[in-house]
Design a protein around this motif. Structure first.
Motif, PDB file in Angstrom:
ATOM      1  N   SER A  38       0.859  -1.187   0.000  1.00 18.22           N
ATOM      2  CA  SER A  38       0.000   0.000   0.000  1.00 18.22           C
ATOM      3  C   SER A  38       0.898   1.241   0.000  1.00 18.22           C
ATOM      4  N   ALA A  39       0.740   2.147   0.961  1.00 18.90           N
ATOM      5  CA  ALA A  39       1.528   3.385   0.946  1.00 18.90           C
ATOM      6  C   ALA A  39       2.802   3.263   1.770  1.00 18.90           C
ATOM      7  N   THR A  40       3.117   2.054   2.255  1.00 15.42           N
ATOM      8  CA  THR A  40       4.275   1.855   3.125  1.00 15.42           C
ATOM      9  C   THR A  40       5.422   1.210   2.354  1.00 15.42           C
ATOM     10  N   VAL A  41       6.627   1.740   2.539  1.00 11.73           N
ATOM     11  CA  VAL A  41       7.810   1.124   1.951  1.00 11.73           C
ATOM     12  C   VAL A  41       8.140  -0.124   2.757  1.00 11.73           C
ATOM     13  N   GLU A  42       8.030  -1.281   2.132  1.00 12.12           N
ATOM     14  CA  GLU A  42       8.238  -2.548   2.822  1.00 12.12           C
ATOM     15  C   GLU A  42       9.712  -2.937   2.859  1.00 12.12           C
ATOM     16  N   SER A  43      10.444  -2.655   1.766  1.00 14.62           N
ATOM     17  CA  SER A  43      11.866  -2.994   1.742  1.00 14.62           C
ATOM     18  C   SER A  43      12.581  -2.199   0.670  1.00 14.62           C
ATOM     19  N   VAL A  44      13.869  -1.932   0.925  1.00  8.61           N
ATOM     20  CA  VAL A  44      14.785  -1.364  -0.054  1.00  8.61           C
ATOM     21  C   VAL A  44      16.051  -2.202   0.006  1.00  8.61           C
ATOM     22  N   ASN A  45      16.403  -2.833  -1.102  1.00 10.80           N
ATOM     23  CA  ASN A  45      17.552  -3.740  -1.118  1.00 10.80           C
ATOM     24  C   ASN A  45      18.503  -3.382  -2.255  1.00 10.80           C
ATOM     25  N   ASP A 119      14.270   7.742  -3.968  1.00 12.07           N
ATOM     26  CA  ASP A 119      13.166   8.633  -3.616  1.00 12.07           C
ATOM     27  C   ASP A 119      12.155   8.743  -4.752  1.00 12.07           C
ATOM     28  N   SER A 120      12.643   8.829  -5.985  1.00 13.13           N
ATOM     29  CA  SER A 120      11.752   8.947  -7.135  1.00 13.13           C
ATOM     30  C   SER A 120      10.942   7.675  -7.340  1.00 13.13           C
ATOM     31  N   LYS A 121      11.571   6.528  -7.133  1.00 14.29           N
ATOM     32  CA  LYS A 121      10.871   5.253  -7.296  1.00 14.29           C
ATOM     33  C   LYS A 121       9.786   5.088  -6.232  1.00 14.29           C
ATOM     34  N   VAL A 122      10.128   5.444  -4.998  1.00 15.44           N
ATOM     35  CA  VAL A 122       9.142   5.375  -3.915  1.00 15.44           C
ATOM     36  C   VAL A 122       7.963   6.287  -4.217  1.00 15.44           C
ATOM     37  N   ALA A 123       8.261   7.494  -4.686  1.00 13.73           N
ATOM     38  CA  ALA A 123       7.195   8.461  -4.994  1.00 13.73           C
ATOM     39  C   ALA A 123       6.259   7.921  -6.062  1.00 13.73           C
ATOM     40  N   PHE A 124       6.816   7.267  -7.095  1.00 15.75           N
ATOM     41  CA  PHE A 124       5.978   6.695  -8.151  1.00 15.75           C
ATOM     42  C   PHE A 124       5.064   5.608  -7.598  1.00 15.75           C
ATOM     43  N   LEU A 125       5.625   4.703  -6.809  1.00 18.35           N
ATOM     44  CA  LEU A 125       4.833   3.586  -6.281  1.00 18.35           C
ATOM     45  C   LEU A 125       3.773   4.049  -5.297  1.00 18.35           C
ATOM     46  N   VAL A 126       4.110   5.036  -4.462  1.00 17.68           N
ATOM     47  CA  VAL A 126       3.141   5.555  -3.490  1.00 17.68           C
ATOM     48  C   VAL A 126       1.999   6.269  -4.214  1.00 17.68           C
ATOM     49  N   ARG A 133      -6.185   2.752  -4.819  1.00 18.33           N
ATOM     50  CA  ARG A 133      -7.137   2.579  -3.718  1.00 18.33           C
ATOM     51  C   ARG A 133      -8.276   3.581  -3.782  1.00 18.33           C
ATOM     52  N   ALA A 134      -8.069   4.697  -4.504  1.00 20.82           N
ATOM     53  CA  ALA A 134      -9.141   5.687  -4.652  1.00 20.82           C
ATOM     54  C   ALA A 134     -10.185   5.258  -5.677  1.00 20.82           C
ATOM     55  N   VAL A 135      -9.859   4.264  -6.492  1.00 19.00           N
ATOM     56  CA  VAL A 135     -10.795   3.806  -7.517  1.00 19.00           C
ATOM     57  C   VAL A 135     -12.065   3.243  -6.898  1.00 19.00           C
ATOM     58  N   SER A 136     -11.915   2.496  -5.795  1.00 16.62           N
ATOM     59  CA  SER A 136     -13.079   1.869  -5.170  1.00 16.62           C
ATOM     60  C   SER A 136     -12.752   1.501  -3.729  1.00 16.62           C
ATOM     61  N   GLU A 137     -13.766   1.529  -2.879  1.00 15.50           N
ATOM     62  CA  GLU A 137     -13.586   1.073  -1.503  1.00 15.50           C
ATOM     63  C   GLU A 137     -13.319  -0.425  -1.436  1.00 15.50           C
ATOM     64  N   SER A 138     -13.572  -1.121  -2.532  1.00  8.40           N
ATOM     65  CA  SER A 138     -13.330  -2.570  -2.570  1.00  8.40           C
ATOM     66  C   SER A 138     -11.849  -2.904  -2.711  1.00  8.40           C
ATOM     67  N   ILE A 139     -11.031  -1.922  -3.077  1.00  9.93           N
ATOM     68  CA  ILE A 139      -9.590  -2.151  -3.177  1.00  9.93           C
ATOM     69  C   ILE A 139      -9.010  -2.081  -1.768  1.00  9.93           C
ATOM     70  N   SER A 140      -8.622  -3.225  -1.245  1.00  7.22           N
ATOM     71  CA  SER A 140      -8.185  -3.295   0.147  1.00  7.22           C
ATOM     72  C   SER A 140      -6.692  -3.087   0.333  1.00  7.22           C
ATOM     73  N   GLN A 141      -5.909  -3.351  -0.712  1.00  3.74           N
ATOM     74  CA  GLN A 141      -4.459  -3.311  -0.540  1.00  3.74           C
ATOM     75  C   GLN A 141      -3.785  -3.289  -1.907  1.00  3.74           C
ATOM     76  N   THR A 142      -2.567  -2.756  -1.946  1.00  7.76           N
ATOM     77  CA  THR A 142      -1.760  -2.853  -3.160  1.00  7.76           C
ATOM     78  C   THR A 142      -0.355  -3.320  -2.793  1.00  7.76           C
ATOM     79  N   ARG A 143       0.315  -3.876  -3.780  1.00 12.99           N
ATOM     80  CA  ARG A 143       1.735  -4.193  -3.663  1.00 12.99           C
ATOM     81  C   ARG A 143       2.444  -3.611  -4.874  1.00 12.99           C
TER      82      ARG A 143
END
Length: 461
Positions: A38-45, A119-126, A133-143
């Motif tokens: 979703s909007a959280t950075v899970e990992s940077v490797n 930073d640019s990659k994170v900004a694009f993904l976020v 998630r703004a498309v519908s309340e049915s969208i619960s999560q993204t990766r």
């Protein structure tokens, strides 16, 4: 990366053991990846790998070893150990190296050795996540993910070849997960190429997020797919994965030389409907599966595999060419220095035809439109496959009625080629990774929409 004097000494030592051919493949490999939940950075490797692969050929026998060290004596010991059972009197003399580099057809600007652009990659993904998630309340999560790598290679061989190349790969994507409280579905979007993070200049986070969620929502409302034999229209882009897996691998000398391919003795024969033209092209500018040279140092090229339904070429590496007599096609590829090269695909696709998607749909009495294909399994040698449909629709009386789920396409590559009766104009390419005996390599699949007149569809309706 390796001193040419050391390379000469090692290769000459391999020839002194009676080898017909010897080769050194040197690689330095940088990687960096960003993953979001979703909007959280899970990992940077990130990481760097370096190694040297040594290939020695005795007749049709290939011996291979590798190390992470550049020590001359160690490399000679590896050669001696590899050749221990095949050692004989010298049959070839060393040929002096002639250094040359192919022009770079795939320029890259924002590369890892200069700027990882985290930073640019994170900004694009976020941003893509927020849109999704703004498309519908049915969208619960993204990766989301962004993977970038930079591969420097150097090749020496006993025929006097000395060359280098640099390859920059980038790929980004997002998956949306939709739920209605009882069921869950997914949709996705991705893009990539043989270039740097300047890929972001042609990507739109809004389109990425909206497309991933659109597909997830369509699948959430889908009905069970009917089963049985029926006509199917397969969508453009990643729909080409069926040709890649079920037919493309059968045209590699990796299988042809062993007569493990049903096409091994079909050169010049009609193996497909005359509307089918298929190509493997490693020269396409900045495409994901492109390369300046293959991993044996040969310039890549465009290879016409099927012309008007007739088999015209195989994909041929050095060893495959020696075993089959067919000319090399610049198709020798490997995942990294740990693997010996074999014949592999690059950008493999069915070329555009004269039909259009509306005509194909209108020609179906009862069948399905597989607009987006997914993964599956293939039986090597025969091309028997089972592929999932990621997004599909039931068609009746020439009209799309409703989305379907749990659809699979079941057939063989040779059978499908003959059942293709219409080829569209909406040609598109898509990124993928291909696994085989020389590891996993970036490949592009592609096609316009095609109509398959008769194929077995698996469903649960």
């Amino acid at each position: 990366m390796l001193n040419p004097i050391v390379a000469q000494s090692v290769i000459d030592h391999a020839l002194s053991l009676g080898a017909d051919f010897a080769e050194l493949f040197i690689e330095k490999h940088r990687t960096a990846s960003v993953n979001t939940l979703s909007a959280t950075v899970e990992s940077v490797n990130s990481g760097i790998d370096f190694g040297i692969g040594l290939r020695i050929v005795f007749g049709g026998k290939v011996l291979y070893g590798y190390t992470n060290q550049t020590d001359e004596e160690l490399l000679k010991r590896i050669a001696s150990n590899l050749a221990a059972r095949d050692r004989r009197d010298r049959v070839n003399l060393f040929t002096n190296f002639d250094f040359s580099v192919m022009p770079d057809k795939h320029p890259s600007r924002i590369i890892l050795s200069k700027d990882a652009a985290i930073d640019s990659k994170v900004a694009f993904l976020v941003k893509a996540d927020g849109v999704a998630r703004a498309v519908s309340e049915s969208i619960s999560q993204t990766r989301g993910y962004c993977m970038q790598r930079e591969q420097d290679i150097e090749i020496f061989n006993s025929e006097g070849l000395h060359t280098t190349d640099t390859r920059n790969y980038i790929r980004a994507g997002i998956t949306s997960i939709a739920t209605d409280g009882t069921e869950q579905s997914v949709g996705g979007w991705n893009d990539g190429g043989l270039l740097g993070w300047e890929l972001s200049e042609s990507m739109d986070a809004v389109i990425a997020g909206e497309e991933a969620s659109r597909q997830a929502l369509v699948n959430l409302t889908a009905k069970p797919c009917p089963s049985g034999r029926m006509p199917v229209v397969i969508g453009n882009g990643f729909g080409g994965v069926i040709f890649h897996e079920a037919c493309g691998h059968l045209l590699e000398t990796t299988s042809v030389a062993k007569k493990a391919s049903v096409f091994h003795d079909k050169m010049g024969e009609m193996i497909a409907n005359p509307v089918v033209n298929a190509v493997d092209d490693g020269t396409m500018a900045n495409e994901w599966g492109s390369i300046n040279i293959d991993d044996e140092g040969m310039a890549t090229q465009r290879t016409q595999l099927i012309k008007d339904g007739k088999l015209t070429n195989f994909l041929v590496d050095r060893v495959g060419g020696e075993k089959t007599g067919f000319p090399r096609s610049g198709s020798g590829r490997r995942e990294n220095y740990r693997y010996a090269p074999t014949s592999r695909m690059r950008n493999t696709f069915i070329e555009a035809g004269d039909s259009n998607l509306d005509e194909m749909i209108a020609s179906i009495d009862k069948g399905i439109f597989a607009s987006h294909m997914g993964g599956g399994s293939v039986q090597p040698g025969t091309g028997e496959f089972n592929f999932a449909v990621n997004e599909g629709y039931y068609v009746e009386n020439g009209k799309i009625l409703y989305p379907i789920k749990s659809a699979t396409l079941i057939s063989t590559g040779p059978a499908v080629l003959k059942e293709i009766s219409m080829v569209g104009q909406d040609f598109a390419l898509a990124c993928g990774m291909c696994g085989s005996s020389s590891g996993s390599v970036p490949t592009t699949v592609g096609q316009p929409a095609i109509k398959v007149d008769d194929i077995l569809v698996g469903g649960n309706a």
